[in-house]
Design a protein around this motif. Sequence first.
Motif, PDB file in Angstrom:
ATOM      1  N   PRO A   1       0.848  -1.242  -0.106  1.00 63.19           N
ATOM      2  CA  PRO A   1      -0.017  -0.013   0.032  1.00 63.19           C
ATOM      3  C   PRO A   1       0.696   1.320  -0.099  1.00 63.19           C
ATOM      4  N   GLY A   2       2.065   1.208   0.304  1.00 65.93           N
ATOM      5  CA  GLY A   2       2.901   2.209   0.140  1.00 65.93           C
ATOM      6  C   GLY A   2       2.763   2.895   1.324  1.00 65.93           C
ATOM      7  N   ASP A   3       2.699   4.391   1.298  1.00 63.37           N
ATOM      8  CA  ASP A   3       2.627   5.250   2.448  1.00 63.37           C
ATOM      9  C   ASP A   3       0.969   5.568   2.552  1.00 63.37           C
ATOM     10  N   ARG A   4       0.284   5.070   2.050  1.00 61.93           N
ATOM     11  CA  ARG A   4      -1.213   5.356   2.259  1.00 61.93           C
ATOM     12  C   ARG A   4      -1.624   5.047   3.480  1.00 61.93           C
ATOM     13  N   PRO A   5      -2.361   6.058   4.329  1.00 62.21           N
ATOM     14  CA  PRO A   5      -2.884   5.891   5.740  1.00 62.21           C
ATOM     15  C   PRO A   5      -3.724   4.531   5.853  1.00 62.21           C
ATOM     16  N   PRO A   6      -3.598   3.880   6.866  1.00 64.98           N
ATOM     17  CA  PRO A   6      -4.586   2.796   7.247  1.00 64.98           C
ATOM     18  C   PRO A   6      -5.973   3.161   7.375  1.00 64.98           C
ATOM     19  N   VAL A   7      -7.170   2.192   7.277  1.00 68.08           N
ATOM     20  CA  VAL A   7      -8.358   2.611   7.333  1.00 68.08           C
ATOM     21  C   VAL A   7      -9.191   1.350   8.233  1.00 68.08           C
ATOM     22  N   VAL A   8     -10.074   2.018   8.630  1.00 65.76           N
ATOM     23  CA  VAL A   8     -11.038   0.853   9.259  1.00 65.76           C
ATOM     24  C   VAL A   8     -11.249  -0.170   8.234  1.00 65.76           C
ATOM     25  N   GLY A   9     -10.765  -1.404   8.366  1.00 61.00           N
ATOM     26  CA  GLY A   9     -11.261  -2.514   7.532  1.00 61.00           C
ATOM     27  C   GLY A   9     -12.272  -3.420   7.960  1.00 61.00           C
ATOM     28  N   HIS A  10     -13.462  -3.307   7.298  1.00 61.91           N
ATOM     29  CA  HIS A  10     -14.574  -4.265   7.681  1.00 61.91           C
ATOM     30  C   HIS A  10     -14.108  -5.780   7.425  1.00 61.91           C
ATOM     31  N   GLY A  11     -13.498  -5.920   6.351  1.00 62.35           N
ATOM     32  CA  GLY A  11     -12.761  -7.459   6.627  1.00 62.35           C
ATOM     33  C   GLY A  11     -13.901  -8.656   5.899  1.00 62.35           C
TER      34      GLY A  11
ATOM     35  N   ASP B   1      -5.932   6.426  -7.878  1.00 66.16           N
ATOM     36  CA  ASP B   1      -4.973   6.784  -8.777  1.00 66.16           C
ATOM     37  C   ASP B   1      -4.277   5.923  -9.406  1.00 66.16           C
ATOM     38  N   PRO B   2      -3.404   6.180 -10.182  1.00 61.93           N
ATOM     39  CA  PRO B   2      -2.617   5.029 -11.045  1.00 61.93           C
ATOM     40  C   PRO B   2      -2.103   3.776 -10.011  1.00 61.93           C
ATOM     41  N   ASP B   3      -1.370   3.813  -9.025  1.00 54.83           N
ATOM     42  CA  ASP B   3      -0.808   3.367  -8.398  1.00 54.83           C
ATOM     43  C   ASP B   3      -1.894   2.462  -7.457  1.00 54.83           C
ATOM     44  N   GLU B   4      -2.871   2.984  -6.979  1.00 51.92           N
ATOM     45  CA  GLU B   4      -3.920   2.360  -6.206  1.00 51.92           C
ATOM     46  C   GLU B   4      -4.541   1.291  -7.168  1.00 51.92           C
ATOM     47  N   THR B   5      -4.568   1.904  -8.569  1.00 50.12           N
ATOM     48  CA  THR B   5      -5.306   1.000  -9.369  1.00 50.12           C
ATOM     49  C   THR B   5      -4.685  -0.241  -9.957  1.00 50.12           C
ATOM     50  N   ARG B   6      -3.253  -0.041  -9.850  1.00 52.96           N
ATOM     51  CA  ARG B   6      -2.578  -1.251 -10.221  1.00 52.96           C
ATOM     52  C   ARG B   6      -2.638  -2.157  -8.869  1.00 52.96           C
ATOM     53  N   ARG B   7      -2.735  -1.737  -7.724  1.00 48.50           N
ATOM     54  CA  ARG B   7      -2.841  -2.287  -6.314  1.00 48.50           C
ATOM     55  C   ARG B   7      -4.185  -3.103  -6.664  1.00 48.50           C
ATOM     56  N   LEU B   8      -5.132  -2.345  -6.904  1.00 48.66           N
ATOM     57  CA  LEU B   8      -6.656  -2.986  -6.958  1.00 48.66           C
ATOM     58  C   LEU B   8      -6.620  -4.396  -7.939  1.00 48.66           C
ATOM     59  N   ARG B   9      -5.808  -4.149  -9.197  1.00 50.58           N
ATOM     60  CA  ARG B   9      -5.810  -5.009 -10.015  1.00 50.58           C
ATOM     61  C   ARG B   9      -5.257  -6.461  -9.472  1.00 50.58           C
ATOM     62  N   ALA B  10      -4.222  -6.230  -8.694  1.00 51.98           N
ATOM     63  CA  ALA B  10      -3.488  -7.585  -8.208  1.00 51.98           C
ATOM     64  C   ALA B  10      -4.262  -8.123  -7.224  1.00 51.98           C
ATOM     65  N   LEU B  11      -4.884  -7.157  -6.309  1.00 57.84           N
ATOM     66  CA  LEU B  11      -5.831  -7.650  -5.239  1.00 57.84           C
ATOM     67  C   LEU B  11      -7.026  -8.566  -5.686  1.00 57.84           C
ATOM     68  N   ARG B  12      -7.728  -7.858  -6.631  1.00 57.22           N
ATOM     69  CA  ARG B  12      -8.701  -8.559  -7.217  1.00 57.22           C
ATOM     70  C   ARG B  12      -8.527  -9.845  -7.926  1.00 57.22           C
ATOM     71  N   ARG B  13      -7.135 -10.000  -8.464  1.00 57.46           N
ATOM     72  CA  ARG B  13      -6.989 -11.371  -8.872  1.00 57.46           C
ATOM     73  C   ARG B  13      -6.664 -12.250  -7.824  1.00 57.46           C
ATOM     74  N   LEU B  14      -5.975 -11.711  -6.803  1.00 59.75           N
ATOM     75  CA  LEU B  14      -5.442 -12.658  -5.632  1.00 59.75           C
ATOM     76  C   LEU B  14      -6.782 -13.135  -5.055  1.00 59.75           C
ATOM     77  N   LEU B  15      -7.721 -12.180  -4.754  1.00 54.82           N
ATOM     78  CA  LEU B  15      -9.036 -12.759  -4.043  1.00 54.82           C
ATOM     79  C   LEU B  15      -9.943 -13.646  -5.051  1.00 54.82           C
TER      80      LEU B  15
ATOM     81  N   LEU C   1     -15.833   0.723  -8.324  1.00 57.22           N
ATOM     82  CA  LEU C   1     -14.636   1.269  -8.085  1.00 57.22           C
ATOM     83  C   LEU C   1     -14.376   2.793  -8.594  1.00 57.22           C
ATOM     84  N   ALA C   2     -15.047   3.258  -9.599  1.00 60.21           N
ATOM     85  CA  ALA C   2     -14.829   4.303 -10.081  1.00 60.21           C
ATOM     86  C   ALA C   2     -15.286   5.611  -9.079  1.00 60.21           C
ATOM     87  N   CYS C   3     -16.270   4.989  -8.073  1.00 61.54           N
ATOM     88  CA  CYS C   3     -16.811   6.039  -7.236  1.00 61.54           C
ATOM     89  C   CYS C   3     -15.599   6.540  -6.335  1.00 61.54           C
ATOM     90  N   PHE C   4     -14.411   5.797  -6.119  1.00 58.83           N
ATOM     91  CA  PHE C   4     -13.432   6.026  -5.314  1.00 58.83           C
ATOM     92  C   PHE C   4     -12.165   6.824  -6.087  1.00 58.83           C
TER      93      PHE C   4
END
Length: 330
Positions: free
Chosen positions: A211-221, A279-293, A273-276
């Motif tokens: 996630p890089g230096d993005r601040p943590p959030v409350v994760g519903h899980g 940025d390009p870095d988070e988009t790449r992160r989302l792509r990887a996490l969606r594949r993983l899940l 996802l477009a509602c959020f």
Amino acid sequence: MTSDSSATSGTTGPDRGPDTTGSDRGQDTTGPDRGPDTTGPDRAWGTHTVLLGSTTVTKRHRGQDAARRAAAEWRALDVLHRHAPGLAPEPLSPRPTRDRPEIVMSRLGGAPLRGTPIDAARLRALAAAVDRIHTAVPSRVPAGWAPRDGLPHQLAAEIRDLAPHVRARASGGTADRTAGPRPPATIPPDVAEAVDEGLAWLASAEPLPGPGDRPPVVGHGDGNLANYLWDGTRVAVVDFEFSGASERALELAEITEHIAAWSGPPLDADAFLACFAPDPDETRRLRALRRLLALHWLCRLALDDPAAPRNPPGTAARQAARLMELLARA
């Protein structure tokens, strides 16, 4: 007060994978705030039971880590009630203890999004509720919490544990079979191929981007759409037993790739996802996490017992097609 009487039990549904991962996270544990508008006896889900009152819900956690999950849920409800009142149930009982892993909370109205068409109004309300979880609570609060369950490295480890069993069933037999006649294969070739493609991607992608230096959030899980209640105007959220410190990308991917997002009336993942505006870095992160899940879900669904299936026929094949579509995206 409205409520959905069709979701009073978590014993059926297309997202109940095999008991191979040691956790009910992500299964059809649909939460305490559904059921008819009557009081009644305990209703059992995989990780808890609930007692429905006219204005309250008593949720009793059970299992080996009941105290931990109860504490995590109470903490999340307490924080959200203080920073985003009305978004989640209000905790009405003291902090749970090891000897008393239960929570009395306010009972919310609304019907689960799962199983209903998610039109533009519902999609916007869902995105607004998720965004409020992530932005209403200052990042310094979840920064002091333990991480939520189901982090990327944990999912990858579970996939590697499940993969030999999937491959064995694809060729007939079991992963620990050493002798005797080989039974027929129980996993269709297209499912086995998708698992192999996913494993090849995982091997090439690790270590996954962080996630890089993005601040943590409350994760519903737990991205099950049954945990999001629509009252005709807004969405409220229940079931925080798997909550903890997280990152926004993981929480969003958890929702879009939960089997509840496509097994019924589908969630438009791209529009959500477009509602959020990632940025390009988070988009790449989302792509990887969606594949993983998606790969994690596929491994679990592929191991459904054909003699006593917990999912409708073709569920694993549909998940395989979804994973292949995600892998094909640039």
